[in-house]
Design a protein around this motif. Sequence first.
Motif, PDB file in Angstrom:
ATOM      1  N   LEU A  83     -21.053  32.947  36.153  1.00 24.88           N
ATOM      2  CA  LEU A  83     -20.919  31.679  35.560  1.00 24.88           C
ATOM      3  C   LEU A  83     -19.754  31.605  37.416  1.00 24.88           C
ATOM      4  CD1 LEU A  83     -20.128  31.759  31.594  1.00 24.88           C
ATOM      5  CD2 LEU A  83     -21.314  30.027  33.168  1.00 24.88           C
ATOM      6  N   SER A  84     -19.103  31.890  37.098  1.00 26.20           N
ATOM      7  CA  SER A  84     -17.820  32.051  39.010  1.00 26.20           C
ATOM      8  C   SER A  84     -19.521  31.092  39.872  1.00 26.20           C
ATOM      9  CB  SER A  84     -17.370  33.641  38.571  1.00 26.20           C
ATOM     10  OG  SER A  84     -16.034  33.801  37.827  1.00 26.20           O
ATOM     11  N   ALA A  85     -20.023  32.055  39.609  1.00 25.92           N
ATOM     12  CA  ALA A  85     -21.079  32.174  40.308  1.00 25.92           C
ATOM     13  C   ALA A  85     -21.756  30.823  40.856  1.00 25.92           C
ATOM     14  CB  ALA A  85     -22.059  32.872  40.926  1.00 25.92           C
ATOM     15  N   ILE A  86     -22.135  30.117  39.886  1.00 19.47           N
ATOM     16  CA  ILE A  86     -22.608  28.768  39.316  1.00 19.47           C
ATOM     17  C   ILE A  86     -21.147  27.963  40.167  1.00 19.47           C
ATOM     18  CG2 ILE A  86     -23.347  27.060  38.131  1.00 19.47           C
ATOM     19  CD1 ILE A  86     -24.857  29.584  36.192  1.00 19.47           C
ATOM     20  N   ASP A  87     -20.199  28.306  39.887  1.00 16.33           N
ATOM     21  CA  ASP A  87     -19.800  26.875  39.970  1.00 16.33           C
ATOM     22  C   ASP A  87     -18.584  26.870  41.279  1.00 16.33           C
ATOM     23  OD1 ASP A  87     -17.078  25.751  39.361  1.00 16.33           O
ATOM     24  OD2 ASP A  87     -15.911  27.150  39.690  1.00 16.33           O
ATOM     25  N   ILE A  88     -19.083  28.406  41.966  1.00 13.51           N
ATOM     26  CA  ILE A  88     -18.703  28.344  43.488  1.00 13.51           C
ATOM     27  C   ILE A  88     -20.348  27.980  44.283  1.00 13.51           C
ATOM     28  CG2 ILE A  88     -19.357  30.163  45.351  1.00 13.51           C
ATOM     29  CD1 ILE A  88     -18.009  32.073  43.649  1.00 13.51           C
ATOM     30  N   VAL A  89     -21.190  27.729  43.746  1.00  7.19           N
ATOM     31  CA  VAL A  89     -22.295  27.503  43.736  1.00  7.19           C
ATOM     32  C   VAL A  89     -22.831  25.873  44.071  1.00  7.19           C
ATOM     33  CG1 VAL A  89     -25.188  26.251  43.665  1.00  7.19           C
ATOM     34  CG2 VAL A  89     -24.318  28.749  43.615  1.00  7.19           C
ATOM     35  N   LEU A  90     -21.779  25.184  43.036  1.00  9.79           N
ATOM     36  CA  LEU A  90     -21.745  23.913  43.077  1.00  9.79           C
ATOM     37  C   LEU A  90     -20.079  23.001  43.448  1.00  9.79           C
ATOM     38  CD1 LEU A  90     -22.327  23.237  38.603  1.00  9.79           C
ATOM     39  CD2 LEU A  90     -23.852  23.491  40.370  1.00  9.79           C
ATOM     40  N   ARG A  91     -19.136  23.858  43.502  1.00  7.56           N
ATOM     41  CA  ARG A  91     -18.502  23.241  44.737  1.00  7.56           C
ATOM     42  C   ARG A  91     -18.976  23.556  46.151  1.00  7.56           C
ATOM     43  NH1 ARG A  91     -13.099  23.737  42.179  1.00  7.56           N
ATOM     44  NH2 ARG A  91     -13.236  23.928  40.423  1.00  7.56           N
ATOM     45  N   ASN A  92     -19.527  24.337  46.804  1.00  7.53           N
ATOM     46  CA  ASN A  92     -20.270  24.459  48.203  1.00  7.53           C
ATOM     47  C   ASN A  92     -21.456  22.671  48.138  1.00  7.53           C
ATOM     48  OD1 ASN A  92     -18.914  26.853  48.585  1.00  7.53           O
ATOM     49  ND2 ASN A  92     -20.639  27.990  48.272  1.00  7.53           N
ATOM     50  N   ASP A 136     -31.952  31.047  37.918  1.00  4.95           N
ATOM     51  CA  ASP A 136     -31.782  32.150  38.132  1.00  4.95           C
ATOM     52  C   ASP A 136     -30.983  33.246  37.939  1.00  4.95           C
ATOM     53  OD1 ASP A 136     -34.731  33.050  38.330  1.00  4.95           O
ATOM     54  OD2 ASP A 136     -34.349  32.666  40.786  1.00  4.95           O
ATOM     55  N   LEU A 137     -28.959  32.252  38.223  1.00  5.14           N
ATOM     56  CA  LEU A 137     -28.130  33.103  38.240  1.00  5.14           C
ATOM     57  C   LEU A 137     -27.901  32.280  36.183  1.00  5.14           C
ATOM     58  CD1 LEU A 137     -26.480  31.043  40.637  1.00  5.14           C
ATOM     59  CD2 LEU A 137     -26.551  33.303  40.637  1.00  5.14           C
ATOM     60  N   VAL A 138     -28.612  31.468  36.148  1.00  2.82           N
ATOM     61  CA  VAL A 138     -28.023  31.749  34.648  1.00  2.82           C
ATOM     62  C   VAL A 138     -28.979  32.896  33.976  1.00  2.82           C
ATOM     63  CG1 VAL A 138     -28.035  30.233  31.714  1.00  2.82           C
ATOM     64  CG2 VAL A 138     -27.661  29.090  34.232  1.00  2.82           C
ATOM     65  N   ALA A 139     -30.196  33.573  34.206  1.00  3.73           N
ATOM     66  CA  ALA A 139     -30.737  34.330  33.420  1.00  3.73           C
ATOM     67  C   ALA A 139     -29.885  35.783  33.388  1.00  3.73           C
ATOM     68  CB  ALA A 139     -32.075  34.371  34.358  1.00  3.73           C
ATOM     69  N   SER A 140     -29.204  35.737  34.824  1.00  2.84           N
ATOM     70  CA  SER A 140     -28.577  36.717  34.816  1.00  2.84           C
ATOM     71  C   SER A 140     -27.305  37.451  34.439  1.00  2.84           C
ATOM     72  CB  SER A 140     -27.984  38.012  36.369  1.00  2.84           C
ATOM     73  OG  SER A 140     -27.153  36.590  36.579  1.00  2.84           O
ATOM     74  N   GLY A 141     -26.938  35.697  33.471  1.00  4.96           N
ATOM     75  CA  GLY A 141     -25.172  35.779  32.945  1.00  4.96           C
ATOM     76  C   GLY A 141     -25.935  36.354  31.722  1.00  4.96           C
ATOM     77  N   ILE A 142     -27.230  35.229  31.328  1.00  2.24           N
ATOM     78  CA  ILE A 142     -27.415  36.006  29.318  1.00  2.24           C
ATOM     79  C   ILE A 142     -28.056  37.147  29.831  1.00  2.24           C
ATOM     80  CG2 ILE A 142     -29.783  35.200  28.337  1.00  2.24           C
ATOM     81  CD1 ILE A 142     -29.790  32.715  29.089  1.00  2.24           C
ATOM     82  N   HIS A 143     -28.525  38.091  30.814  1.00  4.53           N
ATOM     83  CA  HIS A 143     -28.908  39.620  30.582  1.00  4.53           C
ATOM     84  C   HIS A 143     -27.775  40.253  30.890  1.00  4.53           C
ATOM     85  CE1 HIS A 143     -29.225  43.299  32.715  1.00  4.53           C
ATOM     86  NE2 HIS A 143     -31.276  43.405  31.607  1.00  4.53           N
ATOM     87  N   ASP A 144     -26.625  39.521  31.009  1.00  2.00           N
ATOM     88  CA  ASP A 144     -25.492  40.553  31.121  1.00  2.00           C
ATOM     89  C   ASP A 144     -24.565  40.763  29.761  1.00  2.00           C
ATOM     90  OD1 ASP A 144     -26.115  41.723  33.777  1.00  2.00           O
ATOM     91  OD2 ASP A 144     -24.843  39.983  35.407  1.00  2.00           O
TER      92      ASP A 144
END
Length: 205
Positions: A83-92, A136-144
Amino acid sequence: MTIRKNTEIRKKQITDAVREIIARYGSENITIRRLSRAVGISEAAIYRHFKSKREILSFLVEDIEQTWMTEIEQSEIATHPALSAIDIVLRNRISTAEQRGGVSFQVIAEIISLGDKKLNKQAAAVVDRYIGALADLVASGIHDGEIKEDINPVAIATIIFGMIQGLVNNWALNNYNFNLIVRYTPMWNMLHAAMQKTPELALRR
């Protein structure tokens, strides 16, 4: 090598001029004459690099793809929870949109309006690749165990893409008169809350 470098520099100058024209006057005002004046070269020199408006738009789509994927690759997403990674990507994405006046989405809108099937296919592939990277980021978050298991990665990634596109389009339509991050933050907070697995659910996993 010198000729190739000069060609790449000139193409960048031309595409930068195209972005400026789109941001200031709209995509319908992209003409070879206006471009030659903006870059400071002859119309014949423009034609040496791009034979048509369609070819310019195709080059811009390639540039958009490189920019979007670079934003993801440079986000150091592997070192952050999903979730933090997605936020960073969107802010970029928002940061680049601010720097370029939201031109990426305007280019895509222009391609849609032209109805050129080849350009449509090229632009669609870029959007699909970007959405796929978010999925892919969402899927990794589900997996984790960070994101709810009933979240569909592609569906939520499409919603996220549409959210950012809509936000940037609204910003451009309002003459860039509001702060994108200020508007983005509550939208992301709501989405974050909807996606995040609560501690109770995580314990049941």
